[in-house]
Scaffold this active site. Structure first.
Site, PDB file in Angstrom:
ATOM      1  N   PHE A   1     -13.905  -4.650  -0.458  1.00 37.04           N
ATOM      2  CA  PHE A   1     -14.911  -4.078  -1.356  1.00 37.04           C
ATOM      3  C   PHE A   1     -16.305  -4.288  -0.750  1.00 37.04           C
ATOM      4  CE2 PHE A   1     -11.893  -5.229  -5.079  1.00 37.04           C
ATOM      5  CZ  PHE A   1     -11.118  -4.104  -4.811  1.00 37.04           C
ATOM      6  N   PRO A   2     -16.528  -3.859   0.498  1.00 36.60           N
ATOM      7  CA  PRO A   2     -17.789  -4.146   1.184  1.00 36.60           C
ATOM      8  C   PRO A   2     -19.001  -3.420   0.599  1.00 36.60           C
ATOM      9  CG  PRO A   2     -16.495  -2.601   2.460  1.00 36.60           C
ATOM     10  CD  PRO A   2     -15.611  -3.070   1.334  1.00 36.60           C
ATOM     11  N   LEU A   3     -18.759  -2.466  -0.282  1.00 31.51           N
ATOM     12  CA  LEU A   3     -19.861  -1.762  -0.934  1.00 31.51           C
ATOM     13  C   LEU A   3     -19.892  -2.033  -2.432  1.00 31.51           C
ATOM     14  CD1 LEU A   3     -19.656   1.648   0.986  1.00 31.51           C
ATOM     15  CD2 LEU A   3     -21.233  -0.263   1.381  1.00 31.51           C
ATOM     16  N   GLY A   4     -19.210  -3.107  -2.852  1.00 30.93           N
ATOM     17  CA  GLY A   4     -19.153  -3.398  -4.280  1.00 30.93           C
ATOM     18  C   GLY A   4     -18.308  -2.355  -4.982  1.00 30.93           C
ATOM     19  N   GLY A   5     -18.700  -1.994  -6.190  1.00 31.69           N
ATOM     20  CA  GLY A   5     -17.985  -0.935  -6.897  1.00 31.69           C
ATOM     21  C   GLY A   5     -16.519  -1.249  -7.054  1.00 31.69           C
TER      22      GLY A   5
ATOM     23  N   TYR B   1       0.860  -1.180   0.000  1.00 33.54           N
ATOM     24  CA  TYR B   1       0.000   0.000   0.000  1.00 33.54           C
ATOM     25  C   TYR B   1       0.901   1.237   0.000  1.00 33.54           C
ATOM     26  CZ  TYR B   1      -4.055  -2.882   1.330  1.00 33.54           C
ATOM     27  OH  TYR B   1      -5.069  -3.806   1.369  1.00 33.54           O
TER      28      TYR B   1
END
Length: 314
Positions: free
Chosen positions: A226-230, A71
């Protein structure tokens, strides 16, 4: 049957905030909402702001932080080293299996060989300033969004686990986790004492439900990324779903908070590691841990199907 929530056997001092309530990670009681540090790289030109954001997260009850040496090519780990104090007692979770490749065709290249995993742990120890990384995830390429795998990077799981077990025996890592794996791979790895799994998973991307259920059965922490997708333009977003928008309006919160709260309600083994470089978003993410759903709202969210991924050809 869904297992009972983790008991509050230990924890922060009385009165300390616990975003999302109590969960368990590597034998420790932790807040169920932590912090994913990847986006701290966006504050590269304002180091003070990056340190302040992480300190603010800790003040608000975050006690586990997800990171990786790759990162920001070490920048994020360096910020964590500066921001954390021994008395914070924050559990740091890092990962190996890839390295930064600034001059290459992609920002990352795979580093799956046992000697590369060891080198990755050593780099994490150096940049984090730790004698032991509490949890190290092996980032595989078995599931989710992956990068192309060359022949020299197709490594047997047992060889990789042997390397990490040796590092654990040496005291350089405290516990072993996995990332981007199938249920079969997780099942093979169970004898190594896996403490957590990080897979691509959200309300609109539930292909790995079998992995989640195996984690529940084995009392392993489930930490979706990616807990909200996208994340990419060609992927569905949780916040675009009409049922999510309706729930947010009903509850007086944001669609993103609904998506995060649903993950916590969906399984007691879920620990969240949402990332942001914005203070307001950080506070909103942590506040999502206090959202509750009535039966009708939760049923409407549960009925949202997994959305197919229409990935463009490469």
């Amino acid at each position: 049957m869904t297992p009972d929530p983790v008991p509050a056997s230990e924890g922060a001092p009385a009165g300390a905030p616990r975003p999302g309530g109590l969960g368990e990670l590597a034998g420790r009681t932790v807040s169920r909402v932590g912090y994913g540090a990847m986006q701290l790289e966006r504050l590269r030109d304002d180091r003070g702001a990056a340190v302040a954001l992480l300190r603010h997260a800790i003040d608000l009850g975050v006690d586990h932080v997800d990171t990786a040496q790759f990162y920001g090519n070490g920048f994020v780990n360096d910020i964590i080293r500066e921001a954390l104090r021994p008395q914070d007692d924050v559990l740091v979770v890092s990962k190996v299996g890839a390295v930064s490749d600034p001059g290459g065709p992609r920002a990352l290249r795979l580093a799956q060989r046992p000697e590369e995993l060891r080198a990755g742990v050593e780099e994490n120890l150096a940049t984090l300033g730790l004698e032991q990384v509490p949890v190290v995830n092996l980032r595989r390429m078995d599931a989710g969004i992956t990068i192309p795998v060359t022949d020299d990077q197709v490594i047997d799981l047992d060889d990789q686990l042997a390397s990490l077990i040796a590092l654990r025996d040496e005291g350089k890592i405290g516990a072993i986790g996995l990332s981007s794996v199938t249920a079969d791979v997780l099942r093979r790895a169970l004898p190594a004492g896996i403490v957590c799994v990080q897979n691509d998973y959200s309300l609109v991307a539930r292909d790995d439900e079998d992995v989640l259920r195996l984690c529940e059965a084995e009392q392993i922490a489930w930490m979706p990324y990616f807990p909200l997708g996208g994340a990419f333009s060609w992927r569905a977003k949780v916040t675009d779903e009409p049922a999510v928008i309706a729930a947010a309006e009903h509850l007086g919160c944001t669609p993103a908070q609904v998506g995060l709260a649903w993950l916590l309600h969906h399984s007691p083994r879920t620990l969240l590691i949402p990332g942001t470089a914005d203070t307001r978003h950080l506070e909103a993410n942590l506040a999502a841990g206090a959202i509750t759903f009535d039966e009708k709202t939760l049923a409407a969210l549960d009925e949202i199907p997994t959305r197919p991924v229409h990935r463009p050809d490469h």
